[in-house]
Scaffold this motif. Structure first.
Motif, PDB file in Angstrom:
ATOM      1  N   UNK A 173       0.972  -0.944   0.153  1.00 22.58           N
ATOM      2  CA  UNK A 173       0.276  -0.039  -0.290  1.00 22.58           C
ATOM      3  C   UNK A 173       0.720   1.260   0.422  1.00 22.58           C
ATOM      4  N   UNK A 174       1.847   1.377   0.749  1.00 23.72           N
ATOM      5  CA  UNK A 174       2.578   2.509   0.790  1.00 23.72           C
ATOM      6  C   UNK A 174       4.071   2.768  -0.654  1.00 23.72           C
ATOM      7  N   UNK A 175       3.825   1.476  -1.186  1.00 22.13           N
ATOM      8  CA  UNK A 175       4.850   1.843  -2.339  1.00 22.13           C
ATOM      9  C   UNK A 175       3.872   2.119  -3.926  1.00 22.13           C
ATOM     10  N   UNK A 176       2.489   1.493  -3.580  1.00 23.87           N
ATOM     11  CA  UNK A 176       1.273   2.314  -4.411  1.00 23.87           C
ATOM     12  C   UNK A 176       1.347   3.907  -4.342  1.00 23.87           C
ATOM     13  N   UNK A 216      14.052   0.808  -9.881  1.00 29.32           N
ATOM     14  CA  UNK A 216      13.070  -0.057 -10.558  1.00 29.32           C
ATOM     15  C   UNK A 216      12.779   0.229 -12.002  1.00 29.32           C
ATOM     16  N   UNK A 217      13.280  -0.391 -13.382  1.00 29.52           N
ATOM     17  CA  UNK A 217      12.494   0.297 -14.349  1.00 29.52           C
ATOM     18  C   UNK A 217      11.834  -0.707 -14.533  1.00 29.52           C
ATOM     19  N   UNK A 218      11.243  -1.542 -14.291  1.00 26.40           N
ATOM     20  CA  UNK A 218      10.196  -2.799 -14.708  1.00 26.40           C
ATOM     21  C   UNK A 218       8.546  -2.417 -14.494  1.00 26.40           C
ATOM     22  N   UNK A 219       8.122  -2.760 -15.716  1.00 26.58           N
ATOM     23  CA  UNK A 219       7.269  -2.762 -15.633  1.00 26.58           C
ATOM     24  C   UNK A 219       5.835  -3.084 -14.083  1.00 26.58           C
ATOM     25  N   UNK A 220       5.168  -1.384 -13.827  1.00 27.37           N
ATOM     26  CA  UNK A 220       4.627  -1.555 -12.557  1.00 27.37           C
ATOM     27  C   UNK A 220       4.994  -1.960 -12.374  1.00 27.37           C
ATOM     28  N   UNK A 221       6.513  -1.626 -11.519  1.00 27.57           N
ATOM     29  CA  UNK A 221       7.709  -1.689 -11.098  1.00 27.57           C
ATOM     30  C   UNK A 221       7.356  -3.377 -10.491  1.00 27.57           C
ATOM     31  N   UNK A 222       7.303  -4.157 -11.093  1.00 30.63           N
ATOM     32  CA  UNK A 222       6.921  -5.716 -10.224  1.00 30.63           C
ATOM     33  C   UNK A 222       8.031  -5.907  -9.141  1.00 30.63           C
ATOM     34  N   UNK A 223       9.585  -5.434 -10.024  1.00 26.63           N
ATOM     35  CA  UNK A 223      11.001  -6.665  -9.359  1.00 26.63           C
ATOM     36  C   UNK A 223      10.302  -5.864  -7.801  1.00 26.63           C
ATOM     37  N   UNK A 224      10.400  -4.877  -8.000  1.00 24.75           N
ATOM     38  CA  UNK A 224       9.484  -4.326  -6.158  1.00 24.75           C
ATOM     39  C   UNK A 224       8.968  -4.999  -5.815  1.00 24.75           C
TER      40      UNK A 224
END
Length: 218
Positions: free
Chosen positions: A91-94, A172-180
């Motif tokens: 939630x925080x990272x959203x 992070x440069x992955x789509x929708x920050x999936x790697x995060x």
């Protein structure tokens, strides 16, 4: 033009974030900032002592907004500490992602020393208090002194983990920050396994993930 009379804390924060993103820097002075947004300078000082305290408040509000969302969820209230912390992270990272341009601008120049920058001081207060009240089970030493040391260590470790996650997210440069999202899941699981004294599998999994990401970035 008449000055705006009804100015709230949230208005000043919105004005400030918009100014920083539009100009790439802080306003030169509170007077210039107030004039630019057509309100009396004294209104700023009703809420903040300086731009620095305003920036600290922004990250505190990001935390408060995430926490408020979670506290309104009936499911969240039934979670164990591990899943509560995972829910908080997501939630925080959203919220950070919704404000990514501002967050990256503020933190980018300090990404190698996030632990020491004052901008995050109020966030740290909120977050470490949150960790303290999660009632995470730790080793029972039967001695108050060791208990205090262990609780303090737990809060500082959790804070460091949040900072590392923010640094990962910035890069992070992955789509929708999936790697995060993957990093959050693996690091939270590993940290709880470490507390439960069964860390090996999760730590190896996290280590492989970080090694793979480092090789990819290089």
């Amino acid at each position: 033009m008449a000055k705006k009379k009804s100015i709230k804390e949230s208005d000043i924060i919105s004005f400030y974030m918009d100014y920083v993103l539009s100009h790439g820097e802080q306003p030169k002075s509170v007077y210039a900032f107030a004039k630019h947004n057509n309100f009396e300078e004294q209104k700023f000082y009703e809420f903040f002592g300086s731009f620095e305290t305003l920036e600290q408040a922004v990250f505190k509000i990001f935390f408060d907004n995430a926490h408020d969302v979670l506290e309104k969820s009936e499911d969240y209230l039934t979670f164990d500490p591990r899943n509560k912390l995972l829910s908080f992270y997501y939630t925080f990272f959203e919220i950070l992602t919704a404000n990514r341009s501002y967050v990256v601008h503020v933190l980018e120049e300090n990404k190698d020393q996030l632990k020491s920058i004052k901008t995050l001081s109020k966030l740290k207060q909120r977050f470490t208090n949150y960790i303290e009240h999660l009632n995470i089970k730790t080793v029972d030493f039967k001695q108050d002194q060791f208990e205090r040391i262990q609780k303090r260590g737990l809060k500082e470790t959790a804070w460091l983990q949040l900072l590392l996650t923010m640094k990962f997210w910035i890069n992070d440069t992955s789509p929708s920050f999936e790697k995060t999202d993957l990093f959050i899941e693996k690091s939270v699981r590993a940290s709880f396994d470490l507390i439960d004294t069964s860390p090996i599998k999760s730590l190896i999994d996290l280590g492989k993930f970080l090694y793979k990401e480092k090789m990819h970035m290089n």
